[in-house]
Write an enzyme that holds these catalytic residues in place. Structure first.
Site, PDB file in Angstrom:
ATOM      1  N   CYS A   1      21.350  45.802  48.602  1.00 42.37           N
ATOM      2  CA  CYS A   1      22.492  46.719  48.492  1.00 42.37           C
ATOM      3  C   CYS A   1      22.114  48.085  47.938  1.00 42.37           C
ATOM      4  O   CYS A   1      22.909  49.016  48.007  1.00 42.37           O
ATOM      5  CB  CYS A   1      23.581  46.112  47.620  1.00 42.37           C
ATOM      6  SG  CYS A   1      24.456  44.837  48.507  1.00 42.37           S
TER       7      CYS A   1
HETATM    8  N1  CO8 Z   1      39.479  30.464  49.570  1.00 42.68           N
HETATM    9  C1  CO8 Z   1      40.151  29.815  48.589  1.00 42.68           C
HETATM   10  N2  CO8 Z   1      39.584  29.434  47.426  1.00 42.68           N
HETATM   11  C2  CO8 Z   1      38.285  29.737  47.233  1.00 42.68           C
HETATM   12  C3  CO8 Z   1      37.519  30.416  48.223  1.00 42.68           C
HETATM   13  C4  CO8 Z   1      38.168  30.778  49.418  1.00 42.68           C
HETATM   14  N3  CO8 Z   1      37.514  31.437  50.393  1.00 42.68           N
HETATM   15  N4  CO8 Z   1      36.268  30.563  47.755  1.00 42.68           N
HETATM   16  C5  CO8 Z   1      36.227  30.022  46.527  1.00 42.68           C
HETATM   17  N5  CO8 Z   1      37.433  29.520  46.222  1.00 42.68           N
HETATM   18  C6  CO8 Z   1      37.829  28.819  44.989  1.00 42.68           C
HETATM   19  C7  CO8 Z   1      36.639  28.201  44.288  1.00 42.68           C
HETATM   20  O1  CO8 Z   1      36.365  26.914  44.786  1.00 42.68           O
HETATM   21  C8  CO8 Z   1      37.098  28.165  42.844  1.00 42.68           C
HETATM   22  O2  CO8 Z   1      37.940  27.047  42.649  1.00 42.68           O
HETATM   23  P1  CO8 Z   1      37.950  26.264  41.233  1.00 42.68           P
HETATM   24  O3  CO8 Z   1      38.432  27.270  40.240  1.00 42.68           O
HETATM   25  O4  CO8 Z   1      38.917  25.153  41.502  1.00 42.68           O
HETATM   26  O5  CO8 Z   1      36.545  25.831  40.997  1.00 42.68           O
HETATM   27  C9  CO8 Z   1      37.950  29.420  42.722  1.00 42.68           C
HETATM   28  O6  CO8 Z   1      38.351  29.760  44.056  1.00 42.68           O
HETATM   29  C10 CO8 Z   1      37.211  30.587  42.094  1.00 42.68           C
HETATM   30  O7  CO8 Z   1      35.935  30.743  42.753  1.00 42.68           O
HETATM   31  P2  CO8 Z   1      34.867  31.785  42.282  1.00 42.68           P
HETATM   32  O8  CO8 Z   1      34.621  31.648  40.816  1.00 42.68           O
HETATM   33  O9  CO8 Z   1      33.679  31.705  43.199  1.00 42.68           O
HETATM   34  O10 CO8 Z   1      35.659  33.143  42.604  1.00 42.68           O
HETATM   35  P3  CO8 Z   1      35.505  34.578  41.988  1.00 42.68           P
HETATM   36  O11 CO8 Z   1      36.750  34.951  41.337  1.00 42.68           O
HETATM   37  O12 CO8 Z   1      34.219  34.728  41.234  1.00 42.68           O
HETATM   38  O13 CO8 Z   1      35.388  35.477  43.326  1.00 42.68           O
HETATM   39  C11 CO8 Z   1      33.687  36.629  44.594  1.00 42.68           C
HETATM   40  C12 CO8 Z   1      34.319  35.273  44.238  1.00 42.68           C
HETATM   41  C13 CO8 Z   1      34.737  37.441  45.323  1.00 42.68           C
HETATM   42  C14 CO8 Z   1      32.492  36.365  45.488  1.00 42.68           C
HETATM   43  C15 CO8 Z   1      33.274  37.364  43.305  1.00 42.68           C
HETATM   44  O14 CO8 Z   1      32.573  36.500  42.447  1.00 42.68           O
HETATM   45  C16 CO8 Z   1      32.416  38.591  43.562  1.00 42.68           C
HETATM   46  O15 CO8 Z   1      32.738  39.472  44.327  1.00 42.68           O
HETATM   47  N6  CO8 Z   1      31.299  38.688  42.841  1.00 42.68           N
HETATM   48  C17 CO8 Z   1      30.415  39.852  42.917  1.00 42.68           C
HETATM   49  C18 CO8 Z   1      29.516  39.633  44.058  1.00 42.68           C
HETATM   50  C19 CO8 Z   1      28.619  40.807  44.317  1.00 42.68           C
HETATM   51  O16 CO8 Z   1      28.770  41.903  43.857  1.00 42.68           O
HETATM   52  N7  CO8 Z   1      27.650  40.524  45.104  1.00 42.68           N
HETATM   53  C20 CO8 Z   1      26.750  41.524  45.536  1.00 42.68           C
HETATM   54  C21 CO8 Z   1      26.214  40.950  46.783  1.00 42.68           C
HETATM   55  S1  CO8 Z   1      25.880  42.093  47.971  1.00 42.68           S
HETATM   56  C22 CO8 Z   1      24.215  42.535  47.894  1.00 42.68           C
HETATM   57  O17 CO8 Z   1      23.592  42.611  46.889  1.00 42.68           O
HETATM   58  C23 CO8 Z   1      23.561  42.772  49.197  1.00 42.68           C
HETATM   59  C24 CO8 Z   1      22.928  41.540  49.665  1.00 42.68           C
HETATM   60  C25 CO8 Z   1      22.357  41.784  51.034  1.00 42.68           C
HETATM   61  C26 CO8 Z   1      23.393  41.834  52.112  1.00 42.68           C
HETATM   62  C27 CO8 Z   1      23.585  40.514  52.778  1.00 42.68           C
HETATM   63  C28 CO8 Z   1      24.442  40.633  54.030  1.00 42.68           C
HETATM   64  C29 CO8 Z   1      24.824  39.305  54.663  1.00 42.68           C
END
Ligand code: CO8
Length: 372
Positions: A156
């Site tokens: 990224c």
């Molecule tokens: N629908 C419904 N429920 C869901 C879903 C879904 N799709 N997904 C997860 N849940 C549930 C989980 O099971 C969990 O349930 P429970 O509480 O019962 O265990 C609950 O929702 C909460 O899950 P999370 O803790 O995973 O959810 P978050 O609030 O943390 O949100 C995010 C998830 C949106 C992914 C968030 O953590 C986020 O955005 N984090 C930052 C990520 C980030 O900045 N990443 C950078 C990556 S990009 C990068 O560096 C480039 C990489 C190279 C590119 C690759 C291209 C392919």
């Protein structure tokens, strides 16, 4: 040493959009198919059933409402779950090259330049579609540019890390006018069948022209006051796809050969790193974070950006740190550049702004700019 400006940007936006509703509908059909296929193991308790995704979760957790993609039928096909792209013959411009040329032509036009004015091309993205020859060299030829070209990948942070290389080359005189281009075909390495991350990414390409201040002719030139890069190793965002997969006899379609992350850990760990990085960089340049007119931040998560900005300036308004991820989703290294491309016209001469990326690596890159 020469004074350096950013004198143009370009954006290639793919023709197809996928809304959260469309994405969730096809994902849930995939889940139902998989669970039906494995009904016996699920009933026996030897396999966990897959769970449905939801539009409400996606919008609340990330702020993403839709994404642009190069091809959508394959992604939305519950028996496939990745795009259908056509292989091209060697004598045809590659797909990444095609996106790069489209974005670059816009950037060149903004800067009042042609391909012949470019003497270095840096193709910087999270993935390259082939090992060699470098994409940058193909793009250099397609644009009629001179000098040299090379590819680089810092996930990224690829764009900001490349901008620093371009700025240094122009400052020290090894190049006069550098094209930095970021073709991010994230749909090719996204895990569209993983509920935790299937909604995150979109395809796009951005381009930036970096040149000597004394050759810039555009009225929309941005003096580069400084650049700063930092990395710190983490496995929390990882993709094991690579050229040794064959020799390791590993499954090329295994889950670890596409994007995966510990999203919550990334969120928690990267916010303080990014805020401290920007604050330190601004302080060394003699600027207070509250005096910055605009932050063009990496676009991964709405809540993440709000926290970074609150830590820096105590305010998280869209005017201070515009969001584009609701429309584009996370476009890897292109995100902060899209924000800069779309949200700078209202700034006045003398205004200071910061482009900042953060992501896999971990990596953080900041570019401090002042409108001329
Ligand atoms: N629908 C419904 N429920 C869901 C879903 C879904 N799709 N997904 C997860 N849940 C549930 C989980 O099971 C969990 O349930 P429970 O509480 O019962 O265990 C609950 O929702 C909460 O899950 P999370 O803790 O995973 O959810 P978050 O609030 O943390 O949100 C995010 C998830 C949106 C992914 C968030 O953590 C986020 O955005 N984090 C930052 C990520 C980030 O900045 N990443 C950078 C990556 S990009 C990068 O560096 C480039 C990489 C190279 C590119 C690759 C291209 C392919």
């Amino acid at each position: 040493m020469h004074s350096v400006v950013i004198s143009g940007t370009g954006l290639y936006q793919p023709p197809h959009t996928i809304t959260n509703a469309e994405l969730v509908e096809s994902f849930n059909r995939y889940v139902d198919l998989q669970n039906a296929q494995h009904a016996t193991e699920i009933a026996a308790g030897t396999r966990e059933p897959l769970q449905h995704s939801s539009v409400e979760f996606i919008e609340k957790a990330s702020g993403i409402k839709q994404r642009y993609v190069l091809e959508k039928s394959g992604i939305l096909d519950p028996t496939r779950m990745y795009p259908r792209l056509q292989e091209r013959p060697d004598d045809q411009l590659s797909l990444m090259g095609e996106l790069a040329v489209a974005a670059s032509q816009q950037a060149l036009q903004q800067a009042g330049k042609t391909g012949a004015d470019i003497d270095a091309v840096l193709c910087a993205a999270s993935n390259m579609q082939r090992a060699y020859p470098a994409m940058a060299v193909e793009i250099q030829q397609a644009l009629g540019a001179g000098g040299y070209g090379f590819d680089m990948n810092v996930a990224c942070s690829s764009a900001t890390f490349a901008i620093e290389q371009a700025v240094n080359a122009v400052r020290t005189g090894s190049a006069k006018c550098v094209l930095v281009v970021n073709p991010e075909i994230t749909s090719g390495h996204q895990a569209w069948n993983d509920r935790d991350c299937h909604f995150i990414f979109g395809d796009v390409c951005t381009a930036v022209i970096v040149e000597r201040a004394d050759t810039a002719t555009t009225a929309d030139a941005w003096e580069v006051l400084g650049t700063r890069l930092a990395t710190q190793f983490s496995n929390n965002i990882r993709n094991n796809f690579g050229f040794l997969n064959r020799s390791e006899d590993s499954d090329p379609n295994a889950r670890d050969k596409t994007f995966r992350q510990e999203g919550r850990k990334v969120f928690k760990e990267v916010v303080p790193i990014a805020a401290a990085h920007i604050e330190g960089h601004l302080s060394d340049l003699g600027h207070a974070p509250s005096a910055v007119r605009r932050y063009w931040l990496h676009q991964a998560n709405q809540g993440m950006n709000q926290l970074v900005i609150k830590k820096l300036a105590g305010d998280a308004s869209a005017d201070l740190a515009p969001l584009i991820l609701d429309e584009f989703a996370n476009t890897a290294s292109a995100g902060s550049i899209i924000a800069f491309h779309k949200h700078r016209a209202d700034l006045a001469a003398g205004d200071v702004g910061v482009i900042c990326s953060f992501g896999a690596g971990y990596s953080v890159g900041s570019v401090v700019l002042r409108k001329r």
